[in-house]
Design a protein around this motif. Structure first.
Motif, mmCIF file in Angstrom:
data_model
loop_
_atom_site.group_PDB
_atom_site.id
_atom_site.type_symbol
_atom_site.label_atom_id
_atom_site.label_comp_id
_atom_site.label_asym_id
_atom_site.label_seq_id
_atom_site.Cartn_x
_atom_site.Cartn_y
_atom_site.Cartn_z
ATOM 1 N N ARG A 37 0.809 -1.218 0.000
ATOM 2 C CA ARG A 37 0.000 0.000 0.000
ATOM 3 C C ARG A 37 0.846 1.273 0.000
ATOM 4 N NH1 ARG A 37 -5.652 1.627 1.858
ATOM 5 N NH2 ARG A 37 -5.458 3.817 2.463
ATOM 6 N N ALA A 38 1.954 1.276 0.704
ATOM 7 C CA ALA A 38 2.793 2.476 0.784
ATOM 8 C C ALA A 38 3.345 2.889 -0.570
ATOM 9 C CB ALA A 38 3.944 2.247 1.759
ATOM 10 N N TYR A 39 3.346 1.946 -1.524
ATOM 11 C CA TYR A 39 3.903 2.234 -2.850
ATOM 12 C C TYR A 39 2.834 2.153 -3.943
ATOM 13 C CZ TYR A 39 8.068 1.403 -0.104
ATOM 14 O OH TYR A 39 9.022 1.458 0.877
ATOM 15 N N ARG A 40 1.576 2.079 -3.540
ATOM 16 C CA ARG A 40 0.493 2.054 -4.506
ATOM 17 C C ARG A 40 0.045 3.469 -4.847
ATOM 18 N NH1 ARG A 40 -3.307 -2.757 -1.839
ATOM 19 N NH2 ARG A 40 -1.733 -4.415 -2.017
ATOM 20 N N SER A 41 -0.753 3.555 -5.884
ATOM 21 C CA SER A 41 -1.325 4.831 -6.311
ATOM 22 C C SER A 41 -2.729 4.542 -6.832
ATOM 23 C CB SER A 41 -0.459 5.454 -7.408
ATOM 24 O OG SER A 41 -0.473 4.636 -8.572
ATOM 25 N N GLY A 42 -3.297 5.492 -7.559
ATOM 26 C CA GLY A 42 -4.599 5.252 -8.163
ATOM 27 C C GLY A 42 -4.518 4.488 -9.469
ATOM 28 N N LEU A 43 -3.327 4.137 -9.877
ATOM 29 C CA LEU A 43 -3.091 3.469 -11.159
ATOM 30 C C LEU A 43 -2.685 2.024 -10.896
ATOM 31 C CD1 LEU A 43 -0.947 5.119 -13.975
ATOM 32 C CD2 LEU A 43 -0.819 2.681 -13.489
ATOM 33 N N VAL A 44 -3.407 1.081 -11.515
ATOM 34 C CA VAL A 44 -3.164 -0.346 -11.316
ATOM 35 C C VAL A 44 -3.170 -1.034 -12.679
ATOM 36 C CG1 VAL A 44 -3.942 -2.469 -10.203
ATOM 37 C CG2 VAL A 44 -4.327 -0.255 -9.083
ATOM 38 N N SER A 45 -2.217 -1.920 -12.891
ATOM 39 C CA SER A 45 -2.158 -2.691 -14.137
ATOM 40 C C SER A 45 -2.599 -4.124 -13.867
ATOM 41 C CB SER A 45 -0.734 -2.668 -14.701
ATOM 42 O OG SER A 45 -0.679 -3.325 -15.954
ATOM 43 N N LEU A 46 -3.595 -4.583 -14.633
ATOM 44 C CA LEU A 46 -4.116 -5.942 -14.485
ATOM 45 C C LEU A 46 -3.493 -6.856 -15.533
ATOM 46 C CD1 LEU A 46 -7.952 -5.294 -14.030
ATOM 47 C CD2 LEU A 46 -6.111 -5.086 -12.342
ATOM 48 N N LYS A 47 -3.108 -8.050 -15.113
ATOM 49 C CA LYS A 47 -2.622 -9.079 -16.030
ATOM 50 C C LYS A 47 -3.820 -9.893 -16.503
ATOM 51 C CE LYS A 47 0.732 -11.685 -17.832
ATOM 52 N NZ LYS A 47 1.692 -11.189 -18.850
ATOM 53 N N LEU A 48 -4.032 -9.955 -17.817
ATOM 54 C CA LEU A 48 -5.194 -10.626 -18.381
ATOM 55 C C LEU A 48 -4.842 -12.049 -18.813
ATOM 56 C CD1 LEU A 48 -6.446 -7.741 -20.720
ATOM 57 C CD2 LEU A 48 -6.989 -8.120 -18.308
ATOM 58 N N PRO A 49 -5.805 -12.961 -18.775
ATOM 59 C CA PRO A 49 -5.545 -14.320 -19.257
ATOM 60 C C PRO A 49 -5.322 -14.321 -20.767
ATOM 61 C CG PRO A 49 -7.846 -14.062 -18.610
ATOM 62 C CD PRO A 49 -7.155 -12.811 -18.235
ATOM 63 N N ALA A 50 -4.542 -15.277 -21.234
ATOM 64 C CA ALA A 50 -4.235 -15.364 -22.658
ATOM 65 C C ALA A 50 -5.504 -15.650 -23.460
ATOM 66 C CB ALA A 50 -3.201 -16.462 -22.893
ATOM 67 N N GLY A 51 -5.574 -15.027 -24.624
ATOM 68 C CA GLY A 51 -6.676 -15.314 -25.537
ATOM 69 C C GLY A 51 -7.991 -14.652 -25.199
ATOM 70 N N LEU A 52 -7.986 -13.668 -24.319
ATOM 71 C CA LEU A 52 -9.236 -13.035 -23.926
ATOM 72 C C LEU A 52 -9.814 -12.209 -25.079
ATOM 73 C CD1 LEU A 52 -10.961 -12.990 -21.340
ATOM 74 C CD2 LEU A 52 -9.879 -10.827 -20.752
ATOM 75 N N GLY A 53 -8.943 -11.659 -25.906
ATOM 76 C CA GLY A 53 -9.397 -10.968 -27.105
ATOM 77 C C GLY A 53 -10.043 -9.617 -26.885
ATOM 78 N N LEU A 54 -9.691 -8.948 -25.802
ATOM 79 C CA LEU A 54 -10.283 -7.643 -25.536
ATOM 80 C C LEU A 54 -9.682 -6.571 -26.449
ATOM 81 C CD1 LEU A 54 -10.531 -7.350 -21.646
ATOM 82 C CD2 LEU A 54 -12.358 -7.767 -23.293
ATOM 83 N N THR A 55 -10.494 -5.611 -26.809
ATOM 84 C CA THR A 55 -10.037 -4.385 -27.461
ATOM 85 C C THR A 55 -10.657 -3.210 -26.725
ATOM 86 O OG1 THR A 55 -11.886 -4.211 -29.022
ATOM 87 C CG2 THR A 55 -9.992 -5.566 -29.691
ATOM 88 N N GLU A 56 -10.066 -2.048 -26.890
ATOM 89 C CA GLU A 56 -10.640 -0.876 -26.228
ATOM 90 C C GLU A 56 -12.007 -0.542 -26.805
ATOM 91 O OE1 GLU A 56 -7.880 2.364 -25.995
ATOM 92 O OE2 GLU A 56 -6.382 1.169 -24.916
ATOM 93 N N GLY A 57 -12.218 -0.876 -28.075
ATOM 94 C CA GLY A 57 -13.531 -0.687 -28.669
ATOM 95 C C GLY A 57 -14.590 -1.542 -28.003
ATOM 96 N N LEU A 58 -14.260 -2.798 -27.746
ATOM 97 C CA LEU A 58 -15.205 -3.691 -27.074
ATOM 98 C C LEU A 58 -15.493 -3.225 -25.654
ATOM 99 C CD1 LEU A 58 -13.887 -7.188 -28.235
ATOM 100 C CD2 LEU A 58 -16.058 -6.103 -28.896
ATOM 101 N N ILE A 59 -14.458 -2.785 -24.972
ATOM 102 C CA ILE A 59 -14.638 -2.308 -23.601
ATOM 103 C C ILE A 59 -15.561 -1.091 -23.590
ATOM 104 C CG2 ILE A 59 -13.452 -1.354 -21.588
ATOM 105 C CD1 ILE A 59 -10.968 -2.930 -22.491
ATOM 106 N N ARG A 60 -15.357 -0.201 -24.549
ATOM 107 C CA ARG A 60 -16.174 1.008 -24.601
ATOM 108 C C ARG A 60 -17.628 0.668 -24.944
ATOM 109 N NH1 ARG A 60 -14.547 6.777 -27.204
ATOM 110 N NH2 ARG A 60 -12.655 6.185 -26.115
ATOM 111 N N GLU A 61 -17.832 -0.296 -25.811
ATOM 112 C CA GLU A 61 -19.192 -0.716 -26.133
ATOM 113 C C GLU A 61 -19.919 -1.240 -24.906
ATOM 114 O OE1 GLU A 61 -19.183 -3.550 -29.267
ATOM 115 O OE2 GLU A 61 -18.368 -2.163 -30.767
#
Length: 385
Positions: free
Chosen positions: A322-346
């Protein structure tokens, strides 16, 4: 505390359309800041501007400086300079130092390019040695920086929060060590200022820059620098314009008496529209309280950490204490999920993908746990598909 921040959501119309988790790219502009900027622009359109109005804008800019100084723990607005963005302002620091043959600077491998390119350019121009500290699991320990410094080190520079994985550097430890060893300490706070607390005096920061269009919820084209008043005397003036002098209003063409304030690095007219919006968001920051804002955002980050653990195949990329966290977090996604920013926005969600296997989530005080729940529900649905 939650009620205080949930009430702030009323000022962001876009939250009726999207679950917005992308402040690390661009922050949302609250309606009251938009109104202030629109009012200024409409007055310029309807009434024009005479020279007295133009001169008064500099007085208004000084009011904004004072608010920023209070927000970040500076001594006064005299230590605040405005500029186009963090990148251009950082050049004041790098190009204002005096280098000799054999000198070096210490940076680190996960820094944003704005913090590295200027040093690499000086390496090409002057032969400056650029020493790069490594990272372990996305974290650059202060000791890694210190171990590279010596009697020829002319600067140590870091980002307050790393844009890739959200690691928050221990500025006070780094700044204290640099001050003890008489090494200038420069910080880019673009991914932190407005969210994570800053106390530039306590942290022993000599020079700090930030753009306003992310966590400060402003527009592009305006940022500011904090320059410690004692360190300011050591910076050479690498550029000059009509506004760098003590009397910018009445000075003649040969009355070049350079200002002793940070405004000596402002070459000309300021981005007035952006100042009106920034003034409003700074006042809101002070009203909500810097400590409460940071604690609330870190509580949201803790909640995101815990919820991600419940998703099969997902994890936190480079998790931090926590002492080194911020409001920004990077998530590791499972292989082959096939996400795009377009799909997320939809799906009504705004977040940034980092390649095929990572998603950057950015949580500000206008977010809440329901936003995180909605993201988790969406990612669960993607797994099922």
């Amino acid at each position: 505390m939650d009620n205080k921040f949930n009430r702030e959501r009323w000022h962001y119309p876009v939250l009726d359309r999207y679950t917005y988790l992308d402040t690390a790219t661009t922050g949302l502009i609250p309606q009251y800041a938009c109104d202030a900027m629109n009012t200024y622009l409409q007055n310029r359109t309807d009434l024009a501007m005479d020279i007295d109005d133009y001169h008064w804008q500099w007085e208004y800019a000084d009011d904004v400086r004072d608010g920023i100084a209070e927000m970040i723990g500076a001594e006064s607005g005299d230590e605040i300079a405005f500029g186009q963005n963090s990148s251009s302002l950082f050049n004041i620091f790098c190009n204002g130092l005096v280098f000799e043959k054999g000198d070096n600077v210490v940076i680190y491998e996960n820094a944003f390019p704005a913090m590295t390119y200027v040093w690499l350019n000086l390496r090409e121009q002057l032969g400056l040695e650029v020493r790069v500290a490594g990272a372990v699991n996305g974290e650059t320990a202060p000791e890694s920086l210190f171990s590279l410094a010596d009697e020829h080190t002319k600067a140590v520079t870091v980002c307050h929060v790393d844009s890739g994985n959200g690691y928050r550097h221990d500025l006070k430890t780094i700044g204290t060590w640099c001050r003890e060893h008489h090494i200038p300490f420069g910080v880019d706070a673009t991914q932190a200022c407005g969210a994570m607390q800053l106390d530039v005096k306590d942290m022993k920061i000599d020079f700090l820059t930030t753009s306003a269009y992310k966590w400060l919820q402003g527009i592009q084209g305006i940022g500011f620098a904090y320059i410690d008043k004692d360190f300011m005397k050591k910076l050479k003036q690498s550029e000059m314009g009509w506004a760098n002098v003590q009397d910018r209003i009445n000075g003649g063409p040969f009355d070049m008496v350079i200002s002793e304030k940070a405004s000596r690095f402002e070459n000309g007219g300021l981005p007035a529209i952006g100042l009106y919006g920034l003034h409003e968001t700074v006042k809101t920051y002070m009203r909500l309280g810097g400590r409460d804002i940071e604690d609330y955002i870190l509580d949201l980050t803790d909640y995101l950490y815990s919820e991600v653990q419940k998703l099969d195949g997902f994890s936190i990329f480079c998790p931090h204490q926590r002492a080194y966290r911020s409001g920004l977090v990077s998530l590791k996604l499972p292989a082959g999920l096939g996400l795009t920013e377009g799909l997320i926005r939809e799906a009504g969600i705004r977040a940034k993908l980092q390649g095929q296997d990572r998603m950057r989530v950015a949580l500000h005080y206008y977010n809440n746990t329901r936003d995180i729940d909605r993201l988790m529900e969406y990612l669960k649905s993607c797994i099922k598909k």
